[in-house]
Design a protein around this motif. Structure first.
Motif, short mmCIF file in Angstrom:
data_model
loop_
_atom_site.label_atom_id
_atom_site.label_comp_id
_atom_site.label_asym_id
_atom_site.label_seq_id
_atom_site.Cartn_x
_atom_site.Cartn_y
_atom_site.Cartn_z
N ALA A 117 23.38 -18.46 -2.28
CA ALA A 117 23.25 -17.93 -3.65
C ALA A 117 21.92 -17.21 -3.85
N ALA A 118 20.86 -17.67 -3.21
CA ALA A 118 19.54 -17.05 -3.38
C ALA A 118 19.42 -15.73 -2.65
N GLY A 119 20.29 -15.47 -1.68
CA GLY A 119 20.23 -14.22 -0.92
C GLY A 119 20.69 -14.43 0.50
N ILE A 120 20.20 -13.60 1.38
CA ILE A 120 20.55 -13.68 2.81
C ILE A 120 19.36 -14.27 3.56
N ALA B 133 18.78 -12.08 -3.46
CA ALA B 133 20.08 -11.59 -3.93
C ALA B 133 19.99 -10.37 -4.85
N PRO B 134 18.97 -10.25 -5.73
CA PRO B 134 18.94 -9.06 -6.60
C PRO B 134 18.82 -7.73 -5.85
N GLN B 135 18.35 -7.76 -4.61
CA GLN B 135 18.25 -6.52 -3.83
C GLN B 135 19.59 -6.08 -3.26
N LEU B 136 20.58 -6.97 -3.27
CA LEU B 136 21.85 -6.72 -2.59
C LEU B 136 22.99 -6.51 -3.57
N LEU B 137 23.68 -5.42 -3.44
CA LEU B 137 24.89 -5.20 -4.21
C LEU B 137 26.06 -5.88 -3.51
N PRO B 138 27.07 -6.31 -4.25
CA PRO B 138 28.24 -6.89 -3.60
C PRO B 138 28.94 -5.85 -2.73
N GLY B 139 29.44 -6.30 -1.61
CA GLY B 139 30.17 -5.41 -0.71
C GLY B 139 29.70 -5.56 0.72
N PHE C 186 19.00 -2.70 6.32
CA PHE C 186 20.26 -2.93 5.64
C PHE C 186 20.91 -1.58 5.37
N TYR C 187 22.09 -1.36 5.98
CA TYR C 187 22.82 -0.12 5.80
C TYR C 187 24.06 -0.39 4.97
N ARG C 188 24.27 0.41 3.98
CA ARG C 188 25.45 0.29 3.12
C ARG C 188 26.39 1.43 3.48
N PRO C 189 27.52 1.14 4.16
CA PRO C 189 28.41 2.22 4.60
C PRO C 189 28.95 3.08 3.45
N SER C 190 29.07 2.52 2.27
CA SER C 190 29.67 3.27 1.17
C SER C 190 28.66 4.15 0.41
N ASP C 191 27.35 3.87 0.56
CA ASP C 191 26.37 4.65 -0.20
C ASP C 191 25.01 4.60 0.49
#
Length: 148
Positions: A72-75, A119-125, A94-99
């Motif tokens: 819950a706190a992040g990765i 966790a606030p640095q990471l968008l779901p997906g 951290f690479y986001r394939p969609s954006d």
């Protein structure tokens, strides 16, 4: 007025060409159809692909592969316990394939046996992680794909 088949074929071709040209123009001008490579230096990175594969195989063979856990706190990225945490340097990408705009890097500076990405640095997906780190003179590389 009666049209012959030749006129109908020409009109069909003109209609088809008009449709294709409008589709091509729309795909190239609208921002929501932005086409981008995974990384900026895609071709330069491709040249070092074999070296990266060798580093990744050595990382796995020597048992130096970091463990990635989602909480819950992040990765949390846990490095091997046999390593001295003060001697570990590197970065986690951290690479986001969609954006591509959401991509970021975190430098590895450890005071504990793990690195926390909040966790606030990471968008779901989906995220592709590249853990590129060095311990002494040895360089290690690990790739992970996670859904957050």
């Amino acid at each position: 007025m009666k049209t012959n088949w030749g006129t109908a074929v020409v009109l069909a071709f003109i209609g088809f060409i008009t449709f294709i040209m409008s589709f091509v123009i729309r795909m190239n001008t609208e921002k929501k159809y932005d086409h981008q490579l995974v990384t900026e230096a895609y071709y330069a990175r491709e040249l070092s692909f074999q070296q990266d594969m060798d580093r990744e195989q050595r990382t796995h063979a020597e048992g130096m592969e970091p463990r990635v856990e989602q909480k819950a706190a992040g990765i949390y990225i846990y490095f091997p316990e046999q390593a001295d945490m003060q001697k570990i340097t590197g970065k986690v990408s951290f690479y986001r394939p969609s954006d591509r705009a959401e991509d970021f890097e975190v430098p590895i500076t450890l005071t504990e046996t793990f690195l926390l990405v909040p966790a606030p640095q990471l968008l779901p997906g989906r995220w592709n992680l590249e853990i590129d780190w060095q311990y002494g003179d040895d360089r290690f590389l690990t790739h992970k794909k996670i859904m957050y």
